[in-house]
Every structure is written in C-alpha cells, then in structure tokens.
Scaffold this active site. Structure first.
Site, short mmCIF file in Angstrom:
data_model
loop_
_atom_site.label_atom_id
_atom_site.label_comp_id
_atom_site.label_asym_id
_atom_site.label_seq_id
_atom_site.Cartn_x
_atom_site.Cartn_y
_atom_site.Cartn_z
N ASP A 95 0.83 -1.20 0.00
CA ASP A 95 0.00 0.00 0.00
C ASP A 95 0.87 1.26 0.00
OD1 ASP A 95 -2.35 1.46 0.09
OD2 ASP A 95 -3.15 0.47 1.86
N ASP A 131 -10.63 2.23 -3.54
CA ASP A 131 -11.19 1.89 -2.22
C ASP A 131 -12.71 1.90 -2.25
OD1 ASP A 131 -8.86 1.43 -0.93
OD2 ASP A 131 -8.86 3.25 0.29
#
Ligand code: DGJ
Length: 773
Positions: A512, A582
């Site tokens: 990430d 997301d």
C-alpha cells in the site's frame, strides 16, 4: 558513414557509468545497483532495458539506405520515419499496416510559413532537443555549466537487432549523445520507446527534461481525446473531448503515478461509428513517479504526444561519463475502435509485461480483512474469519492493516514492521498455520515507504523522510514519506520485507502507499544532486520489488495506493495485480471497472464483494449483484463474514464455484464493452470471449427499471459466427423462448434478451461452443 555500436557495448558503457565513474557510489549502493540491473535483465520490459524483451517473430524492422527511411511493421500496424536533409529524425506515418511494396519517399524538413514559424517546429520531429528555435515540448532539455542551454540533435548511426531498433543521435557540436530505443511487439504492434542521454563532455551538465518519445499523428481536425481522471474512491472516470489547436498537459507532480489522471491516453478518429470502428492511437507510460504527457496540436492540425519524466521541480545532473535513461513510453494503433485498442493493451500487459507472462495462472479468490475489522486485528478474530472464508471456497486469506508495531489507528506504527505482541502473542505463525490448514495461502498488508511520527523508526531516524531541514513537514493520513532514494532507507525497507518473507510462509503482499509527496527535499546529498530524488526514489522502489521477487520467486504482490493511485505500466511489470479503488460500492464499481478496462486488463484488477449497505454511499444491494459486479475482474471477498446467514454462505459458495469456472475467460479473454455504465443509461453489459472463441461470459446489470421498459437487446461480439454455441444461464434469466443453442451469428445479430426488472439487478451467462465439455 555509419557508426555502429553493438548493444552490448552500449550496455557495458551504461553499466560502468552507473556503477563507477567519478561520482562513485558506496559499495552497498553499487552492489544493489548491480543486482538491480541484473534483475532488470530477468524482468524484461522494465525501465533500465526497455529494448530487452525476448525476440519475437513476425515483426519487421528495416532501413532503406537510399531514402534513409525506417519502417517498423508488426501485427496490423506500420510505423515509419526517416532522416531528413538536416539529419533530424522526421516522422512519416503511423497507422494501418502498409505493404512492403509501398514506396516511401525520402523526407524533407518542412519550411515555416513565416519568420515567426521556424522550420524546426513545422517539421514532425521524431525526437527533438530544446534548441535551434524549438517552441513545442522538447524531448530533452539540457543546461551546461558554461551557460549554454542549446542542444541540436542529429542522426549518427543505428542498429537493428530482431524486434529492436536503436538510433544514436549527437549534438551538432558537443559530445552529448542520445540513444533512442524502439522495441516492437509482434502480436499487438505495440511499440516500446525510451531514450538515454549520455554526457561524454568533460564537464557536468544538468538534464532539465527527459522524455521517452514523441508520437506524431496524422494531421486531422476531428480527433477525440480520451483520458482517465479521478480522485480517491472515485478513480477511472473516462473523459472525452474534441482536440483543438493548443496544448494539453497531463501530469503528476505527486512523486507517484497519482489518481487525478492516469498516464494513459487515446486519440480517436471516426468515433461516431462506435466502440469497434474508430481509428485509435493510444499509449501509456511505464513510470510510477512524477510523469508528464504533453499533447499538442498546431495550426496545421498536426498532433504530437511527448511523454516521460515530469519536468516540474526535477532535474538530473550528469557528471562526465554518466548517463540517464528515460522511462518507457508504450503506444499502439487500432483500426477497430477503442474496444480493439483496449484488447491490444490487455494482451500486451498480460503476455509481454506482467511478471507472470510466461506462466500465467488464474488469480486466486482472496479474502481481505480490512472492511471487516479495520485496525482491530488479532489472532482469534482473524482465525474465525479464515474459517468462514475457507468454507465458501476462498483460496487466499489476506490480513490487512493493524498487525504490527503500535498500529491501533492510522496515527501510529508505520515503519515498525515487527508483529504486535498483544494482538499476536505467538507471532504470525499460528494464524498462518491455521490458514494453511484450511487449504488457503496467506497474504499480508504492508506500507513500507511510509512512517508515522509516532513510531520507533521516526524517533530513531527523523531525517529519513522527504523534507527540507528546518521546515514544517506536511503529514497526510498522519504519515510521512520515507526517502527511498537514500541507500540506508532502501536497505531498511528491503531488509524488513525480506525478513518477513523469510520468517513466515507468506504467499502475497498487498503493498500500500497512502499519500503523495510534500517537501521533496533530500539534504544528505550535494545540492546539485538533490532533485534526482524524483528518479532515484522510483528506481529504488523498482529495485526493491525486483530484488524481493528474485529472492522469493513464489510471492505475489498487489500494488495498492489507497485504491488506484499507483497503476501504470511500470509497476505492472513488478506486481501481479492492482487494487483499482477503495470504493467497493458495486454500482459505482461498474463505472470504475469500465474506465479501468480502457487501459488495463480486467485480470490485473482485484475486486471485492463487501457489506451492504456499502460504506461509500449507504447503498443497499443484493449479495448476487455485489458478486456479479466483482466477478468482472479478479474476485475477492472483503465483507465481514461474521453476521452472514446460512443463506449468504450458500449463495457465496455457489457464486465462487461459478467464478472459478469462468475466471480464465474473464481474466485472460478479450473484453467487449457492450453497453457501458454511464449516467444516461440504467444498463451495463460486458462480454469476455476466450482467446480461442470456445467460450464467452456475459454480465448484465440494471440500475433501475423505468416506465416498464424491457431490457434492451444485447448483441454479442467476437464469437465464431458459424459455430454453434450453447447458452447456460448462470444467474438471472432470459426473456421469451430462447434457444439453448444457436450460431455465433445468432447471438451476435439476433441478440440476447435479459429478463431484468427492478433496482440493482444483475445476470450472468456462459456460452460454450458445442462439443466443448
Ligand atoms: C488503503 C487501502 O486501499 C485499503 O484497502 C486498506 O488496505 C487501507 N489502506 C489500510 O490502511
């Protein structure tokens, strides 16, 4: 007179400059660079050696000594340019394949129409430096120590080797050389271009701009420009606009790819004829740092597209003997519309660039804990989720954020990659053993380039973050960016990841990256080298990924940047999949996935089934709708399984089994966007056809029925018209008396009639050529 330098000579020269020379690097850094460069040879297509793809057949590169014309022909595409009387490289043609017998005359530079319009700008320059009165975007711009900033490149020599062409250019006076490299892909006709600038003068110089390539398109006034723009949780919006004379600058100044605009473009002509008919020129940059693509159209409607490193705030000083390589700019041409352009790119990504290109295996169905548990992870909770995930057919269990340091919220812990002993008193082994015993492999979330101020790492090394000493440090999500360009930071990051992968049975890393850069200072190197941070950071990132892959060849990696903010053709050569957004709302996701598919293959895109109502919009949808939306890519489950009913488990188990049956078609097949999700239409349909046309999968979605209207007929594409296909409805139903089998022609022209009514409805079906299973 030709100066022919073998590629090996060029490579040896490049390596020796990077590894030694006057600006000698530390031994550790040299070792790392040596390993990195070796790995770049193992991982073809990466930045360092954009010309090193394995030799392929059916592409042809030729040079006509008389006319001084280069022709690159592959798949359905020809790309032609020449050397003009000023020794400049001049673009001639790029489009549908021409015949070998079609003669192309020698090129002459264009005259300017007035004293305001110097010839260098009117000529379609294939690769041009800033100098000699250039006003368009230069491919390269250099400042010399004596104040001169003029550079005029001329052809010196070239070399053709299989599907590679390299051309040496030199300044009219100074010992500054630029090597252009072209590598053509036989299957798709996609060209990979990069440039390397080399300082063979006796003094240091500064590269202010370095682009990989300029692509010239035929002059026309009806180009439509397609771009992908977005924001966090709202990535991959397709923007279409008519080109006008002027300049459009696409750019990321963020230090990484960014989600505001993706480094991809397409220019279409004849768009009124639809998704499968226009002429399309498309391209994408392979670079995960700050980047730029300038699209310019002049008064004569000539279009040029120039892309490479972002020129804003960055520069690269080269000592005598040193060189700098640009990123790679990939581009292709499709004569059958945007649909074909996307399919060519998908094929290129999967077959030529992806780490798994030689040994592709379907992406496993994974479970991810993030939306279920947030930072609240522990051994018992994760094991309970793992049991439930295994029971529905999940193949990979991924524990997301929260497992390390003092990571109980996003305020602390980043940088401290030791297992939190309160949450996991016996380390990660018991959980991993449990996951393995349930028949799944184990994946772990990391965000290795970041640090929280509240961490042992930052307390020990506050100087490791990007910053200007003494100045405030801007935080994003309470975190700062470690300066990966620093050798000790790079070693630390590699060390912690290598240690994790060596200590535990980990099959997958979700990598990430949750903020962009600010205050990009690098004060531990000499002032004149500080702006190298934009390039050296990304090189070290690629080096770490390559080194990890070499040391742990079975580990797969997902590129995530708070969603899709680091998706590009550079990172895709070192990671196996990406997280596009997301935003997991299954309706929003249809448009996100549609936009993503313009540039990137569905098989590279992870997509989770999460809870309803969804946290993004509060929208409630059925489990079936959520599954079918996610089944358009690589399927994952991100829902909290604890409150699921027996019925939910049963539905999920059936759908996951169905997905495993169709996933090679979805992940590797040819995608047809039959009806695109957009605000004007309540319908959306995709079709994926296996490369051998033996099978096809169709997903159909309805946002909301209106006025009792029936779902419009859906006309399939890409089938073998004369073969007979049996239809199997996986979910939902069809209207009327539909034959169970009919010709490809029938399904493509008579069409399918879905029986979808109500809100957020979905259906899926499989077509199989008769005789198959
Ligand atoms: C952002 C990612 O996109 C999410 O999926 C999740 O991993 C969080 N970070 C964790 O902090």
């Amino acid at each position: 007179m030709f100066f022919i330098s073998t590629r090996r000579t060029v490579e040896r020269f490049r390596w020796s400059k990077m590894l030694g020379g006057k600006n000698a690097m530390s031994r550790g850094r040299k070792r790392f660079l040596l390993l990195y460069l070796l790995l770049m040879m193992i991982l073809p297509g990466t930045q360092a050696l954009c010309a090193e793809n394995a030799a392929q057949k059916n592409a042809e590169i030729s040079y006509d000594q008389q006319t001084r014309i280069f022709r690159i022909t592959a798949a359905d595409t020809s790309y032609i340019f020449g050397v003009n009387e000023r020794q400049q490289l001049q673009s001639v043609y790029w489009g549908q394949r021409l015949f070998a017998g079609d003669t192309i005359a020698a090129v002459q530079s264009a005259g300017g129409s007035s004293s305001f319009d110097l010839p260098i700008n009117a000529t379609q320059q294939e690769y041009v430096a800033w100098g000699g009165g250039l006003y368009v975007t230069p491919d390269v711009k250099i400042s010399f120590g004596d104040g001169n900033r003029d550079l005029v490149l001329q052809y010196v020599s070239h070399q053709i080797e299989g599907n590679h062409l390299s051309i040496l250019l030199k300044d009219v006076q100074r010992e500054v050389f630029v090597t252009l490299t072209y590598t053509v892909d036989a299957e798709t006709g996609i060209l990979a271009r990069c440039a390397q600038v080399e300082n063979r003068t006796k003094a240091a110089l500064t590269v202010e701009e370095l682009n990989a390539a300029t692509w010239n398109l035929p002059a026309a006034s009806d180009y439509q420009l397609d771009q992908l723009t977005g924001k966090w949780a709202g990535e991959w919006n397709l923007q279409r606009s008519l080109m006008h004379p002027g300049k459009i600058m696409m750019e990321s100044r963020r230090g990484s790819t960014g989600d505001e605009i993706n480094p991809w473009f397409a220019l279409e002509r004849g768009v009124a004829q639809g998704e499968e008919s226009s002429d399309v020129w498309f391209g994408a940059l392979g670079w995960s740092g700050s980047w730029q693509i300038a699209i310019e159209q002049d008064y004569a409607h000539q279009v040029r597209i120039t892309g490479g490193y972002d020129g804003f705030d960055s520069s690269y000083r080269l000592a005598p003997g040193e060189s700098l390589q640009s990123p790679t700019f990939y581009a292709g041409f499709a004569q059958h519309g945007m649909g074909e352009a996307s399919r060519l790119l998908h094929r290129y990504e999967l077959h030529t660039l992806a780490p798994q290109r030689a040994h592709w295996h379907p992406r496993p169905v994974l479970y991810n804990s993030w939306e279920a548990t947030g930072f609240d992870v522990d051994e018992a909770g994760q094991e309970a989720l793992a049991e439930k995930a295994a029971s529905i057919g999940v193949e990979r269990f991924v524990m997301d954020d929260g497992w390390f340091g003092q990571r109980n919220s996003d305020h602390a812990g980043l940088g401290d990659w030791n297992v939190n002993s309160k949450k996991f008193p016996h380390g990660l082994k018991p959980l991993i053993d449990k996951v393995r015993s349930l028949g799944m492999d184990f994946g772990l979330w990391v965000e290795p380039e970041m640090v929280n101020a509240d961490s042992d790492l930052y307390r020990a090394h506050p100087d490791w973050v990007l910053n200007f000493p003494g100045r405030p440090r801007t935080e994003g999500r309470n975190q700062m960016v470690l300066n990966l360009a620093r050798p000790e930071v790079r070693d630390y990051v590699y060390g912690v990841l290598d240690h994790l992968l060596s200590s535990y049975d980990i099959a997958f890393l979700k990598w990430d990256y949750n903020r962009n850069w600010s205050e990009p200072g690098w004060s531990s190197v000499a002032m004149e080298n500080q702006k190298k941070v934009y390039v050296d950071y990304v090189r070290n990132l690629y080096g770490i990924l390559a080194q990890l892959r070499a040391a742990h060849p079975d580990v797969e990696i997902e590129s995530c940047s708070g969603g899709g903010a680091r998706v590009d053709l550079g990172i895709l050569q070192l990671t196996d999949e990406v997280w596009p957004s997301d935003n997991t709302d299954p309706f929003d996701r249809l448009a996100i996935q549609n936009g993503f598919s313009y540039a990137y293959a569905p098989g590279l895109m992870m997509s989770w089934v999460t809870d309803s109502p969804n946290w993004v919009n509060g929208r409630a949808t059925s489990l079936l709708y959520r599954f079918l939306s996610s089944m358009q890519g690589s399927l994952g489950i991100g829902a909290n399984l604890k409150p699921w009913t027996a019925e939910d488990f049963k539905t999920a188990k059936t759908l996951i089994a169905q997905y495993k049956q169709i996933r090679p078609i979805v992940q590797q097949g040819s995608l047809f966007r039959l009806i695109e999700p957009n605000a004007d239409s309540p319908y959306a349909v995709t079709e994926s056809v296996a490369r051998d046309k033996q099978q096809a999968v169709v997903f159909a979605f309805l946002h909301s029925s209106q006025q009792g209207l029936a779902y419009p007929p859906v006309y399939l594409r890409g089938l073998d018209p004369e073969a007979s296909y049996r239809i199997k409805v996986l979910d939902g139903s069809l209207n009327g008396a539909v034959p169970t089998s009919a010709s490809g022609s029938f399904w493509m022209h008579y069409g399918l009639h879905f029986n979808l009514r109500g809100d957020y409805q979905a259906a899926a079906l499989l077509l199989e050529k008769e005789g198959v299973q």
